[in-house]
Design a protein around this motif. Structure first.
Motif, mmCIF file in Angstrom:
data_model
loop_
_atom_site.group_PDB
_atom_site.id
_atom_site.type_symbol
_atom_site.label_atom_id
_atom_site.label_comp_id
_atom_site.label_asym_id
_atom_site.label_seq_id
_atom_site.Cartn_x
_atom_site.Cartn_y
_atom_site.Cartn_z
ATOM 1 N N LEU A 1 0.818 -1.206 0.000
ATOM 2 C CA LEU A 1 0.000 0.000 0.000
ATOM 3 C C LEU A 1 0.854 1.259 0.000
ATOM 4 C CD1 LEU A 1 -2.802 -0.889 2.591
ATOM 5 C CD2 LEU A 1 -2.846 -1.128 0.108
ATOM 6 N N PRO A 2 0.415 2.283 -0.716
ATOM 7 C CA PRO A 2 1.097 3.579 -0.604
ATOM 8 C C PRO A 2 0.792 4.207 0.750
ATOM 9 C CG PRO A 2 -0.874 3.778 -1.954
ATOM 10 C CD PRO A 2 -0.718 2.323 -1.657
ATOM 11 N N GLN A 3 1.602 5.144 1.154
ATOM 12 C CA GLN A 3 1.347 5.830 2.404
ATOM 13 C C GLN A 3 0.130 6.754 2.263
ATOM 14 O OE1 GLN A 3 4.934 7.857 3.566
ATOM 15 N NE2 GLN A 3 5.915 5.981 4.302
ATOM 16 N N GLY A 4 -0.537 6.974 3.372
ATOM 17 C CA GLY A 4 -1.628 7.934 3.364
ATOM 18 C C GLY A 4 -2.962 7.387 2.925
ATOM 19 N N VAL A 5 -3.155 6.051 2.979
ATOM 20 C CA VAL A 5 -4.458 5.457 2.685
ATOM 21 C C VAL A 5 -5.240 5.331 3.992
ATOM 22 C CG1 VAL A 5 -5.671 3.369 1.933
ATOM 23 C CG2 VAL A 5 -3.696 4.203 0.646
ATOM 24 N N THR A 6 -6.468 5.814 3.990
ATOM 25 C CA THR A 6 -7.337 5.752 5.167
ATOM 26 C C THR A 6 -8.506 4.838 4.859
ATOM 27 O OG1 THR A 6 -6.750 8.004 5.812
ATOM 28 C CG2 THR A 6 -8.761 7.093 6.760
ATOM 29 N N GLY A 7 -8.943 4.094 5.852
ATOM 30 C CA GLY A 7 -10.102 3.231 5.694
ATOM 31 C C GLY A 7 -11.218 3.653 6.623
ATOM 32 N N VAL A 8 -12.428 3.271 6.286
ATOM 33 C CA VAL A 8 -13.571 3.477 7.164
ATOM 34 C C VAL A 8 -14.411 2.209 7.120
ATOM 35 C CG1 VAL A 8 -14.962 4.577 5.356
ATOM 36 C CG2 VAL A 8 -15.522 4.972 7.753
ATOM 37 N N SER A 9 -14.961 1.833 8.256
ATOM 38 C CA SER A 9 -15.767 0.613 8.356
ATOM 39 C C SER A 9 -17.047 0.928 9.093
ATOM 40 C CB SER A 9 -14.984 -0.482 9.095
ATOM 41 O OG SER A 9 -15.700 -1.707 9.099
ATOM 42 N N SER A 10 -18.149 0.344 8.609
ATOM 43 C CA SER A 10 -19.432 0.503 9.275
ATOM 44 C C SER A 10 -20.314 -0.657 8.835
ATOM 45 C CB SER A 10 -20.062 1.859 8.941
ATOM 46 O OG SER A 10 -21.152 2.138 9.797
ATOM 47 N N THR A 11 -21.595 -0.571 9.101
ATOM 48 C CA THR A 11 -22.663 -1.544 8.807
ATOM 49 C C THR A 11 -22.744 -2.660 9.826
ATOM 50 O OG1 THR A 11 -21.482 -3.130 7.360
ATOM 51 C CG2 THR A 11 -22.379 -1.141 6.318
ATOM 52 N N ALA A 12 -21.638 -3.006 10.479
ATOM 53 C CA ALA A 12 -21.604 -4.059 11.485
ATOM 54 C C ALA A 12 -20.358 -3.838 12.327
ATOM 55 C CB ALA A 12 -21.585 -5.444 10.831
ATOM 56 N N PRO A 13 -20.300 -4.400 13.545
ATOM 57 C CA PRO A 13 -19.098 -4.228 14.363
ATOM 58 C C PRO A 13 -17.870 -4.811 13.674
ATOM 59 C CG PRO A 13 -20.922 -5.059 15.687
ATOM 60 C CD PRO A 13 -21.358 -5.137 14.258
ATOM 61 N N CYS A 14 -16.772 -4.082 13.716
ATOM 62 C CA CYS A 14 -15.508 -4.566 13.156
ATOM 63 C C CYS A 14 -14.718 -5.229 14.275
ATOM 64 C CB CYS A 14 -14.712 -3.408 12.553
ATOM 65 S SG CYS A 14 -13.194 -3.936 11.707
ATOM 66 N N PRO A 15 -14.457 -6.522 14.198
ATOM 67 C CA PRO A 15 -13.703 -7.189 15.267
ATOM 68 C C PRO A 15 -12.356 -6.523 15.502
ATOM 69 C CG PRO A 15 -14.685 -8.806 13.783
ATOM 70 C CD PRO A 15 -14.871 -7.463 13.137
ATOM 71 N N ASP A 16 -11.941 -6.477 16.755
ATOM 72 C CA ASP A 16 -10.698 -5.794 17.101
ATOM 73 C C ASP A 16 -9.514 -6.373 16.340
ATOM 74 O OD1 ASP A 16 -12.197 -4.296 18.801
ATOM 75 O OD2 ASP A 16 -11.435 -5.186 20.650
ATOM 76 N N GLU A 17 -9.475 -7.697 16.185
ATOM 77 C CA GLU A 17 -8.329 -8.307 15.509
ATOM 78 C C GLU A 17 -8.287 -7.928 14.035
ATOM 79 O OE1 GLU A 17 -11.656 -11.419 15.435
ATOM 80 O OE2 GLU A 17 -10.855 -9.915 16.822
ATOM 81 N N VAL A 18 -9.457 -7.702 13.432
ATOM 82 C CA VAL A 18 -9.507 -7.265 12.032
ATOM 83 C C VAL A 18 -8.994 -5.835 11.921
ATOM 84 C CG1 VAL A 18 -11.028 -6.741 10.086
ATOM 85 C CG2 VAL A 18 -11.374 -8.833 11.414
ATOM 86 N N ALA A 19 -9.429 -4.956 12.823
ATOM 87 C CA ALA A 19 -8.976 -3.565 12.794
ATOM 88 C C ALA A 19 -7.460 -3.483 12.946
ATOM 89 C CB ALA A 19 -9.671 -2.772 13.897
ATOM 90 N N ARG A 20 -6.907 -4.295 13.841
ATOM 91 C CA ARG A 20 -5.451 -4.285 14.029
ATOM 92 C C ARG A 20 -4.735 -4.832 12.799
ATOM 93 N NH1 ARG A 20 -7.170 -6.234 19.294
ATOM 94 N NH2 ARG A 20 -6.980 -4.540 20.830
ATOM 95 N N ALA A 21 -5.304 -5.849 12.177
ATOM 96 C CA ALA A 21 -4.682 -6.424 10.979
ATOM 97 C C ALA A 21 -4.671 -5.419 9.835
ATOM 98 C CB ALA A 21 -5.423 -7.697 10.567
ATOM 99 N N VAL A 22 -5.711 -4.612 9.736
ATOM 100 C CA VAL A 22 -5.795 -3.632 8.643
ATOM 101 C C VAL A 22 -4.719 -2.563 8.796
ATOM 102 C CG1 VAL A 22 -7.239 -1.799 7.672
ATOM 103 C CG2 VAL A 22 -8.235 -4.032 8.194
ATOM 104 N N THR A 23 -4.568 -2.022 9.991
ATOM 105 C CA THR A 23 -3.516 -1.019 10.178
ATOM 106 C C THR A 23 -2.140 -1.670 10.112
ATOM 107 O OG1 THR A 23 -3.795 -1.247 12.589
ATOM 108 C CG2 THR A 23 -4.966 0.553 11.495
ATOM 109 N N GLY A 24 -2.047 -2.921 10.525
ATOM 110 C CA GLY A 24 -0.774 -3.633 10.398
ATOM 111 C C GLY A 24 -0.382 -3.884 8.955
ATOM 112 N N ALA A 25 -1.384 -3.912 8.067
ATOM 113 C CA ALA A 25 -1.123 -4.139 6.642
ATOM 114 C C ALA A 25 -0.740 -2.867 5.905
ATOM 115 C CB ALA A 25 -2.342 -4.777 5.980
ATOM 116 N N GLY A 26 -0.779 -1.720 6.594
ATOM 117 C CA GLY A 26 -0.327 -0.494 5.953
ATOM 118 C C GLY A 26 -1.363 0.594 5.810
ATOM 119 N N VAL A 27 -2.618 0.334 6.202
ATOM 120 C CA VAL A 27 -3.619 1.399 6.187
ATOM 121 C C VAL A 27 -3.292 2.359 7.330
ATOM 122 C CG1 VAL A 27 -6.062 1.934 6.526
ATOM 123 C CG2 VAL A 27 -5.397 -0.040 5.144
ATOM 124 N N ALA A 28 -3.170 3.632 7.017
ATOM 125 C CA ALA A 28 -2.711 4.603 8.006
ATOM 126 C C ALA A 28 -3.662 4.706 9.192
ATOM 127 C CB ALA A 28 -2.545 5.976 7.349
#
Length: 408
Positions: free
Chosen positions: A209-236
């Motif tokens: 991923l390039p730097q400076g990519v932001t994500g947003v999640s809604s519609t259902a609860p985002c599990p904590d481990e998923v949120a951590r994995a997403v930022t660990g993968a490079g989403v700022a």
């Protein structure tokens, strides 16, 4: 009348996307199990010749368009005489110019029967202004959600206008794989996704991923481990927005360890199941919550479980969420969801059960009959069972309805 700057429908490709998503969703509900034509749809699409919509379906689609967009009746003759998407597009734009200033959104029915929720456009613009402050520097919006649902409408229709983005700065990548989405991203992108997308996205986005990519999640609860994995993968930053079709956005957070921050136009009320909205014109309106909120400080909260919504079975109030909890207690049940049958199915509860590995559906059904007989009253006991490897969900990750197996 809506202020000129708030006429989101003047950009025809945006209106086309909203209208196409709406009509596709309505047609799919009319024809359950039938494969639908992939989106996007071209303006010249003939709803009769290319989609096979008959006169009754056309009337149903037109009614849905009128209701959701808050416009007047476009007339039966006009619907049947011009069943082309571009004609309906112009009719919708004309109606919106004289519209009522509201938008209506259908709930998924994940916690009961689907229903229609009405929102003032002024309220939605108010929320979009708060959202814009959360995402400074956004250059493009990458949408992975339908535009006629409230989440998609806020983030892919209104937010780009508030941010001042060019028309071509909104990308609809719903048909792309998570890996293809990752490869298409640029610095300054805001990716509008949902928990199941982010779960699949994190493993394929590692180090790409390039730097400076932001994500947003809604519609259902985002599990904590998923949120951590997403930022660990490079989403700022992954911003989670809490809300519902009934309330729109209620609060946000950008880390699983953090509480949600209440949007400033909300305030808690004396009734813990209600929030009060403070509108820009100075008026106030109460909105019922779908979840209990645990407050850690003024304006800071965490969802603390669904507010049980009762349905009537045989004149008795029963709580599908409680029945599902009882089913999950069985040692051979991995997960379960329960809801009231549709009118064409009956007047009892139905259950969808995910067995644990190694459990057989036939024997598990007999076990569950005995299990619930000891723990639930007759009105609480599901009268129809469906078994599968995963709970039925929409593309957004929300629980969906299912068709009872009549051979069961």
């Amino acid at each position: 009348m809506t202020a000129p700057g708030h006429r989101w429908w003047t950009h025809r490709p945006t209106l086309l996307r909203v209208l196409s998503d709406l009509l596709a969703g309505e047609l799919a509900s009319m024809r359950p199990g039938v494969q639908r034509r992939p989106l996007p749809w071209p303006p010249e699409l003939d709803l009769t010749a290319e989609l096979g919509a008959d006169s009754l379906e056309l009337l149903g689609l037109a009614t849905a368009m009128e209701q959701v967009l808050g416009i007047g009746c476009i007339g039966e003759e006009r619907v049947l005489a011009a069943p082309r998407l571009d004609a309906w597009l112009e009719a919708a734009a004309s109606g919106l110019e004289q519209g009522t200033g509201v938008m209506r959104f259908r709930t998924s029915g994940s916690s009961g029967a689907p229903k229609t929720c009405t929102h003032l456009l002024a309220d939605l613009w108010q929320e979009s202004g708060e959202l814009a402050a959360l995402f400074p520097g956004t250059r493009r919006i990458v949408g992975l959600v339908p535009a006629h649902h409230i989440y998609g409408f806020l983030f892919t229709v209104l937010l780009p206008r508030v941010l001042g983005l060019e028309a071509g700065a909104v990308l609809d990548l719903r048909g792309a794989s998570p890996g293809a989405v990752a490869r298409s991203l640029q610095a300054g992108d805001l990716v509008v996704g949902f928990p199941d997308f982010w779960r699949a996205f994190a493993p394929v986005a590692q180090s790409s991923l390039p730097q400076g990519v932001t994500g947003v999640s809604s519609t259902a609860p985002c599990p904590d481990e998923v949120a951590r994995a997403v930022t660990g993968a490079g989403v700022a930053r992954l911003v989670q927005v809490y809300g519902s079709s009934e309330t729109a956005g209620v609060g946000w957070r950008d880390g699983p360890e953090r509480d949600y921050q209440l949007f400033p136009y909300w305030e808690a009320s004396a009734d813990p199941s209600v929030l009060t909205r403070l509108r820009r014109d100075g008026s106030r309106a109460d909105f019922p919550l779908q979840d209990k909120l645990a407050w850690s400080a003024p304006g800071r909260f965490r969802p603390a479980g669904r507010i049980d919504h009762a349905v009537q079975v045989g004149g008795v109030n029963v709580f599908p969420a409680y029945v599902a909890d009882v089913l999950r207690m069985h040692p051979h049940v991995n997960d379960a969801t329960v809801r009231a049958m549709r009118p064409d199915e009956g007047q009892r509860l139905k259950a969808f059960v995910v067995p644990r590995p190694g459990a057989q559906a036939a024997s598990l059904r007999a076990e569950l009959d005995a299990w619930i007989a000891e723990r639930l009253s007759t009105p609480e006991r599901p009268a129809a069972w469906t078994f599968g490897s995963a709970l039925p969900r929409q593309a957004s990750g929300k629980l969906a309805d299912w068709i009872i197996d009549t051979d069961d």
